[in-house]
Structure formats: structure tokens, C-alpha cells
Design a protein around this motif. Sequence first.
Motif, PDB file in Angstrom:
ATOM      1  N   PHE B  25      -3.612  -9.386   4.182  1.00 36.77           N
ATOM      2  CA  PHE B  25      -3.770  -8.057   4.771  1.00 36.77           C
ATOM      3  C   PHE B  25      -4.533  -8.276   6.064  1.00 36.77           C
ATOM      4  CE2 PHE B  25      -3.777  -7.131   0.182  1.00 36.77           C
ATOM      5  CZ  PHE B  25      -2.735  -6.229   0.130  1.00 36.77           C
ATOM      6  N   ALA B  30      -5.490 -12.430   0.809  1.00 34.58           N
ATOM      7  CA  ALA B  30      -5.728 -11.964  -0.560  1.00 34.58           C
ATOM      8  C   ALA B  30      -5.171 -12.937  -1.592  1.00 34.58           C
ATOM      9  CB  ALA B  30      -5.125 -10.573  -0.758  1.00 34.58           C
ATOM     10  N   ASN B  50     -13.748  -9.566  -9.730  1.00 30.00           N
ATOM     11  CA  ASN B  50     -13.356  -8.471  -8.845  1.00 30.00           C
ATOM     12  C   ASN B  50     -12.924  -9.040  -7.503  1.00 30.00           C
ATOM     13  OD1 ASN B  50     -16.054  -6.702 -10.266  1.00 30.00           O
ATOM     14  ND2 ASN B  50     -13.917  -6.258 -10.582  1.00 30.00           N
ATOM     15  N   GLY B  51     -11.804  -8.535  -7.003  1.00 27.95           N
ATOM     16  CA  GLY B  51     -11.322  -8.993  -5.702  1.00 27.95           C
ATOM     17  C   GLY B  51     -10.604 -10.328  -5.747  1.00 27.95           C
ATOM     18  N   ALA B  52     -10.310 -10.846  -6.949  1.00 22.38           N
ATOM     19  CA  ALA B  52      -9.652 -12.156  -7.051  1.00 22.38           C
ATOM     20  C   ALA B  52      -8.200 -12.094  -6.600  1.00 22.38           C
ATOM     21  CB  ALA B  52      -9.730 -12.664  -8.488  1.00 22.38           C
ATOM     22  N   GLY B  53      -7.620 -10.899  -6.567  1.00 18.07           N
ATOM     23  CA  GLY B  53      -6.234 -10.770  -6.119  1.00 18.07           C
ATOM     24  C   GLY B  53      -5.261 -10.412  -7.229  1.00 18.07           C
ATOM     25  N   LYS B  54      -5.771 -10.058  -8.393  1.00 20.00           N
ATOM     26  CA  LYS B  54      -4.895  -9.750  -9.531  1.00 20.00           C
ATOM     27  C   LYS B  54      -4.010  -8.546  -9.235  1.00 20.00           C
ATOM     28  CE  LYS B  54      -8.489  -8.970 -12.131  1.00 20.00           C
ATOM     29  NZ  LYS B  54      -9.612  -9.110 -11.179  1.00 20.00           N
ATOM     30  N   SER B  55      -4.646  -7.465  -8.803  1.00 19.28           N
ATOM     31  CA  SER B  55      -3.861  -6.251  -8.540  1.00 19.28           C
ATOM     32  C   SER B  55      -2.877  -6.478  -7.403  1.00 19.28           C
ATOM     33  CB  SER B  55      -4.781  -5.089  -8.194  1.00 19.28           C
ATOM     34  OG  SER B  55      -5.627  -4.799  -9.278  1.00 19.28           O
ATOM     35  N   THR B  56      -3.291  -7.257  -6.415  1.00 19.15           N
ATOM     36  CA  THR B  56      -2.392  -7.529  -5.298  1.00 19.15           C
ATOM     37  C   THR B  56      -1.139  -8.243  -5.785  1.00 19.15           C
ATOM     38  OG1 THR B  56      -4.319  -7.712  -3.876  1.00 19.15           O
ATOM     39  CG2 THR B  56      -2.268  -8.597  -3.025  1.00 19.15           C
ATOM     40  N   GLN B  97      -3.523  -0.009 -11.632  1.00 19.35           N
ATOM     41  CA  GLN B  97      -4.952   0.171 -11.900  1.00 19.35           C
ATOM     42  C   GLN B  97      -5.376   1.603 -11.580  1.00 19.35           C
ATOM     43  OE1 GLN B  97      -7.341  -2.758  -9.906  1.00 19.35           O
ATOM     44  NE2 GLN B  97      -9.070  -2.429 -11.254  1.00 19.35           N
ATOM     45  N   GLU B 177      -5.349  -3.583 -16.067  1.00 17.70           N
ATOM     46  CA  GLU B 177      -6.496  -3.031 -16.796  1.00 17.70           C
ATOM     47  C   GLU B 177      -6.113  -1.795 -17.601  1.00 17.70           C
ATOM     48  OE1 GLU B 177     -10.153  -3.044 -14.789  1.00 17.70           O
ATOM     49  OE2 GLU B 177      -9.588  -4.678 -13.448  1.00 17.70           O
ATOM     50  N   HIS B 209     -10.561  -7.373 -17.889  1.00 19.27           N
ATOM     51  CA  HIS B 209     -11.859  -8.028 -17.764  1.00 19.27           C
ATOM     52  C   HIS B 209     -12.487  -8.230 -19.138  1.00 19.27           C
ATOM     53  CE1 HIS B 209     -12.071  -8.040 -13.439  1.00 19.27           C
ATOM     54  NE2 HIS B 209     -11.749  -6.767 -13.392  1.00 19.27           N
TER      55      HIS B 209
HETATM   56  N1  LIG Z   1      -4.196  -2.621   0.912  1.00 14.04           N
HETATM   57  C1  LIG Z   1      -5.136  -3.561   1.201  1.00 14.04           C
HETATM   58  N2  LIG Z   1      -5.566  -3.731   2.468  1.00 14.04           N
HETATM   59  C2  LIG Z   1      -6.487  -4.674   2.772  1.00 14.04           C
HETATM   60  N3  LIG Z   1      -7.047  -5.498   1.865  1.00 14.04           N
HETATM   61  C3  LIG Z   1      -6.669  -5.376   0.583  1.00 14.04           C
HETATM   62  C4  LIG Z   1      -5.695  -4.409   0.189  1.00 14.04           C
HETATM   63  N4  LIG Z   1      -5.508  -4.506  -1.145  1.00 14.04           N
HETATM   64  C5  LIG Z   1      -6.328  -5.498  -1.559  1.00 14.04           C
HETATM   65  N5  LIG Z   1      -7.015  -6.021  -0.525  1.00 14.04           N
HETATM   66  C6  LIG Z   1      -7.984  -7.140  -0.601  1.00 14.04           C
HETATM   67  O1  LIG Z   1      -7.411  -8.158  -1.377  1.00 14.04           O
HETATM   68  C7  LIG Z   1      -8.370  -8.749  -2.230  1.00 14.04           C
HETATM   69  C8  LIG Z   1      -7.881  -8.731  -3.644  1.00 14.04           C
HETATM   70  O2  LIG Z   1      -7.862  -7.402  -4.127  1.00 14.04           O
HETATM   71  P1  LIG Z   1      -7.280  -6.995  -5.545  1.00 14.04           P
HETATM   72  O3  LIG Z   1      -7.248  -5.521  -5.618  1.00 14.04           O
HETATM   73  O4  LIG Z   1      -6.024  -7.707  -5.778  1.00 14.04           O
HETATM   74  O5  LIG Z   1      -8.418  -7.556  -6.523  1.00 14.04           O
HETATM   75  P2  LIG Z   1      -8.456  -7.537  -8.116  1.00 14.04           P
HETATM   76  O6  LIG Z   1      -8.402  -8.946  -8.583  1.00 14.04           O
HETATM   77  O7  LIG Z   1      -7.448  -6.618  -8.671  1.00 14.04           O
HETATM   78  O8  LIG Z   1      -9.928  -6.978  -8.376  1.00 14.04           O
HETATM   79  P3  LIG Z   1     -10.479  -5.945  -9.486  1.00 14.04           P
HETATM   80  O9  LIG Z   1     -10.797  -6.735 -10.673  1.00 14.04           O
HETATM   81  O10 LIG Z   1     -11.708  -5.404  -8.845  1.00 14.04           O
HETATM   82  O11 LIG Z   1      -9.453  -4.903  -9.705  1.00 14.04           O
HETATM   83  C9  LIG Z   1      -9.664  -7.984  -2.004  1.00 14.04           C
HETATM   84  O12 LIG Z   1     -10.481  -8.757  -1.145  1.00 14.04           O
HETATM   85  C10 LIG Z   1      -9.234  -6.718  -1.319  1.00 14.04           C
HETATM   86  O13 LIG Z   1     -10.214  -6.278  -0.432  1.00 14.04           O
END
Ligand SMILES: Nc1ncnc2c1ncn2[C@@H]1O[C@H](COP(=O)(O)OP(=O)(O)OP(=O)(O)O)[C@@H](O)[C@H]1O
Lengths: 415, 272
Positions: B25, B30, B50-56, B97, B177, B209
Motif C-alpha cells: 500500500f 504489507a 496485529n498488523g502481520a498482514g493476515k487480513s490483507t 474482520q 477472527e 488470536h
Molecule cells: N487499505 C490499506 N491501506 C494502507 N495500509 C494498509 C491497508 N490495509 C492494511 N494496511 C497495512 O497492512 C499491514 C497489515 O494489515 P492487516 O490488516 O493485514 O493486519 P492483520 O494481520 O489483519 O492485523 P490484526 O490482527 O490487527 O487484524 C498493516 O501495517 C496495515 O497498516
Amino acid sequence: MTMPDPAPTTLDRADSRLHHDDSLTGAVHAFVARMRTGDLGILPVAIGLVVITVVFTALNPVFVAPANLVNLLFDCATVGFIALGVVCVLMLGEIDLAIGSMSGLASAIVGVLWIQAGLPIGIAIIAAIAVGAVMGLVYALLLVHLGMPSFVSTLAGLLALLGMQLYILGSTGSINLPYASGFVHFGQLMVMPAWVAYILALVPGVAMLVTKLRVARRRRAAGLAAGSLTLLIIRVAITTVALVAAVWYLNLGRGVPWIFGLFVAAVVALDYALKRTKWGRSMFAIGGNREAARRAGINIRRITITAFMLCSSLAAVGGVLGAARLASASRQAGTGDVNLNAIAAAVIGGTSLFGGRGSAWSALLGILVIQAISNGLTLLNLSSSLRYMITGAVLAIAVIVDSLARASRQTHGRG
Amino acid sequence: MAEATGGRPQAGEVLLRLTGISKNFGAVQALTDIELEVRAGEVVALVGDNGAGKSTLIKILAGVHPQSAGRIEFMGREVTIDNPAAALSMGIATVFQDLALCENLDVVANLFLGHEMNPWQLDEVAMEVRAWTLLQELAARIPSVREPVASLSGGQRQTVAIARSLLLDPKIIMLDEPTAALGVAQTAEVLNLIERVRDRGLGVIVISHNMEDVRAVADRIVVLRLGRNNGEFTAEASNEDLVAAITGATENAVSRRSARHAARHPASEASA
Ligand SMILES: Nc1ncnc2c1ncn2[C@@H]1O[C@H](COP(=O)(O)OP(=O)(O)OP(=O)(O)O)[C@@H](O)[C@H]1O
Ligand SMILES: [Mg+2]
């Protein structure tokens, strides 16, 4: 589990926390509760109409005379059609500010093609509506492909279309349409025969009864609660009596205008499309939560395009009817307060400016309010300066009610 | 004791294979070079801080964002998933999520959004019946399906989102989640459900988690850390190994905390 459910009667009423009371008082309580949470529906506009009627009648009894009300209905259809289109774009949380110019251009197209070029009136009307559809397509494409906010693209459209209207009208600036034509008759004179009006007044009640009974039978067969028969009969009776009484009263004057009948038919059609089709469901979804709608697989572009095309086309229809009503296509058509009246009508009728909430009926109710005010002020011989100020105040009140209701719905968890 | 990149517990058809998936991004990287495989009849847990990139990663598979680089193979064919409708029609269903529900619409409308029965004359009765059946399968406690979703509790909304993912008979379900807001009974129901859909031969990706839930249902546990693969475990993996992979160090906040705890209550920590 500690709390046993009561013997579940139907699938949807198994939860012990759910209140359901099918009696009349139950229905009244549910209604009051809905109002308190900001789910206002048509209540504000109904109250508004009553207040307007009482005030203007007190100032000038001619206001409620059948002849005046018939005139009022003749006037409703043109801006009403435009407001109907506005409902479509507001539902998505978008806006079209060029509707007034579009209607003016449409009336000019009819004048030029029909009178100056000598084409059949049908062709002229179709051409005007087609130009509307194309303009809507342009705004929608600018929005979905370039991300251009609709209020900017349509503001540009407002000027461009006005320019085009002036251009095609040329130096004369005004084209008179023949009074003897069926087209002008439709806009100025044609009313339903009494028996037709009475039959049409019975249709909603009968349709309501038949469909609701069929749905109730299907729900019972599927094991769902079916709602109360008494309540249904009361609603059908009230609707039918009210409509028959209205028709009787209007028939004391000239009768029910066909042009108004056409408008109501369009309202019913759009209401069906919004409430009972997948397209309408998608419109609500996009207005409520665009990203969620996208993730559900809805084709946002396609829905947005249809909404804008519908809006501009309906504005063109409004312009065509306006030409019939005034028996002319002039530079003034579609200018002045047309734009604001159409948007105000949709909002006053209860379609939210914030998207995702509204109904086709809001165009009808809203335009009744707007026209009633305008008609009443004209009867009082007030100048248009005062009319503008009062209409502006009414619009402001409607938007305030909308905003307050939205805040209340949010605090009460009703979206 | 299992080790990183452990064996494949189930021999099923490979439904989904990701190779070299990256996503940035703007300046934020990510995801970098993610590898992931999901087989039919298998539950893969995706864990990470948190922020590991799972949701991405989930969103790339759901068609919400396109990947910046890398290959996605679905059912043996390379595919591009460029919008959510494409993912849904391929048979990839997602519980996001943030749930992605329309608050102004009622439960039935949300469940069937985009896939309504009878598009030209919506069949509300049939949809409502199907909605109740689905929700009962999930032991949902929802008083009325005709209330706008805005009036539901967080857990009730989550149940609605889960029910929606089951509606289209998907081949893979991804749950981001899913139990975060759920009560005890509803969590158990969702875990049961995950096992049921696995037994029906679906592939499941679940993000959580809660290590207890993860161990209870997952066949494999895939760890992401700072947007990269950081090991793969079986459900028998020890807590220290998992935590070490997630946080990236054997010496971390979790191990220090449990060491402190062990010092105070020596008996209770004997087996962890
Ligand atoms: N639309 C976006 N624009 C910019 N950065 C993003 C976007 N979506 C996610 N990120 C970044 O990508 C990284 C991974 O985010 P992600 O949501 O995948 O984390 P996660 O593993 O699901 O965390 P959590 O356990 O908190 O849900 C984070 O640093 C976040 O800031
Ligand atoms: Mg996440």
C-alpha cells in the motif's frame, strides 16, 4: 441453557425477547416506538400537509376549493417526475444538480423537433428522454471511472445544458406549442372520467388486500408468523375510503388530471423497483454501505449508471410535461426554483440526503407540500421573492428533520 | 514437538495455492512473498500479531484488493481475482474482520445481498425461511430477522456475517477472527461449524488470536510475521514455538510473563 424458550409457535417468533402484539393497540405502540427512535417515515410530511392546509385555508378559503386542488395536481406532475429521479440518486448518497437544466433542455428539444422541424411529437419526446439518458450516463461514467464527485459533474452539466437549451431555442427564445394539440390538452385539460377515477381509487385497496393475503398464506405455509387480518382490513378500509373521498371531492371540480395519474403510476413503478427487485435492494445497499455492497458482489458501477440515467431521464420527462403544461418551450423552462423544488420535494418526503434510506412515495408527498405552499402563497398574492424565502425555509426544516432523525436512529441502533 | 514447515496432514485436492504473493500500500509493504496452500477438507489457521498482514492476505483472495505480485492457483488453474464478485462466483466466501454488513438493511437482506432469490420479484418468504434455518444451524440468538442490522449486538452481527458466507455453497471459506465477539455457546457452535464444513470437503482458512480455538480446529497453523511467512505448525506444536514464531523471538513479552508466573506458582506451569 437456563431459560427455556416458550413453545415456539412459528420459526420467526421463537425468541422470548421479541415483543409481538398483533392487536390494534400493539400496532399503535410499535408505531410510537418507531417514531421515537427516529424512524419517522411519512409522519413529518403528513403533519406538514395538514398544517399547510389549515393555515392557507384560514388565510384564503379558496385554497381547499376543488377547482384549486385540481390545479394543484396539474402542477405537481412536472416537478414531481423530476423529484422521482432525484430519489434515485439520493438513494445512493449522490446528487444531480443539473435536473432543472435537463428539464428545460428537454422542453426545448420537444419544441424544436416538433414545431420547428415538424417531426411527430412521439419522436420529439423520445429524443428528449434519450438526451436525458445520455447525460445521466455521462455523470455516472465520470463518477465511477474518474471518481469525479457527482455534485461537481452535475454542476458543470447545469451550465452546459442551460447553454444548450438557449442555443437550440435560438434568438426567438420561445416556441409556442399549439393549444389544440393532444399534447397540450394532456398537460392542461385532460381529466379522468368520473367512473375511471373511482375504479382507480379502488385499485390500491384491492391490490393491497390480495397481495397481503397471498403473502400471509405463503408465510403460514412456510411456518412463519403471518400478521393480523384485522389490521390489514383496517388499513385497506382507510386507504380505500380516503381515496374514494378524494376522488369524489376532486370530481366536484374538473376531476382527477390524467397527468397526475401518470405521475402516480410512475411513483408506483419506482416503488416496486426499489422495494421488490434485486436492483432496488442493491440501491439501498450501496447507499447504506458502499464497500459492504461491493464485497457482497454487487456491481456498483452498473447500479450507479442506472440510477443516474434514470434520474436524468425522469428530469427530461418532467421537462416534456412542463412544456405541455405551459404550452411553450421557453428560455425560462427549468430555471429558477425548479432544481431546488425537486430536490427539496424528495428530501421533504423523507428520502435521506445521506443515502440508503427513502422511497418513491417521498417524491409524491414532497411535491404535494411544495406545490401546496407555492399555490397557497400565490393565492395570497405574495411575490416570488417571498415564495423563494419560504420554500427555502421549508427545505431547511426538512433537512434538519432528516439530520436529527438520522442522529436519533444512530443512537438507537437503527442504522 | 513439531517443527517449522511441518507435514501435510490431509491428502486432499489442493484447492488453493499461493506463490510469491506480495502487496504494498504505497510505501507500506504489507505482504512479501507469501506462500500458502489449502486443501479440500482441511482447516488452515492463519496466525500472527496485529498488523502481520493476515487480513490483507484474506482480502486479496476475496477480491477486495488485487495483489501487487504473485500467483494464485485455484483448483489447479491460475486465476486473477479482480473483484469480490469473481471470488464469490469461484466459490471463495469470506467473513471479513469488519463484517461488511449494511446497517440500514435487515438481516434477511444482508444475508442474501447480491444473491437475492427471484431478482424481479424478490421472494421474501423463501429468503426468510432460509435465513432462519441458517441462523438456527449456528445457534444464533437473533430475536428478529426483520430488524435492521444496526440494532444487533456485535456477536449477532458476526453470526449474520458467518451465515452469509455459508449461503452460496462455497468451496473455500475464509473467516477473519470469526469468534472475536462471540459468546461461549456461539464460539463452540462456530468451531463445530468449521469442523462440519471441513468434513463436507471444504477448505477453511481461519484467522484467530485465540490459540486455544486455533488448536481445537486447525489441521495446520501458518504463522505470518511482518508480512512474511514465519513457519508452519501442526495443532500439537508447543505454545513456546508458536509464540516465538508469532513474535519473532524466544525471549519475548509472552515468555517473560509466563516465566514470572511460573516463578510465583511453580506447580501450575509444569506442563506448558
Ligand atoms: N487499505 C490499506 N491501506 C494502507 N495500509 C494498509 C491497508 N490495509 C492494511 N494496511 C497495512 O497492512 C499491514 C497489515 O494489515 P492487516 O490488516 O493485514 O493486519 P492483520 O494481520 O489483519 O492485523 P490484526 O490482527 O490487527 O487484524 C498493516 O501495517 C496495515 O497498516
Ligand atoms: Mg486483521
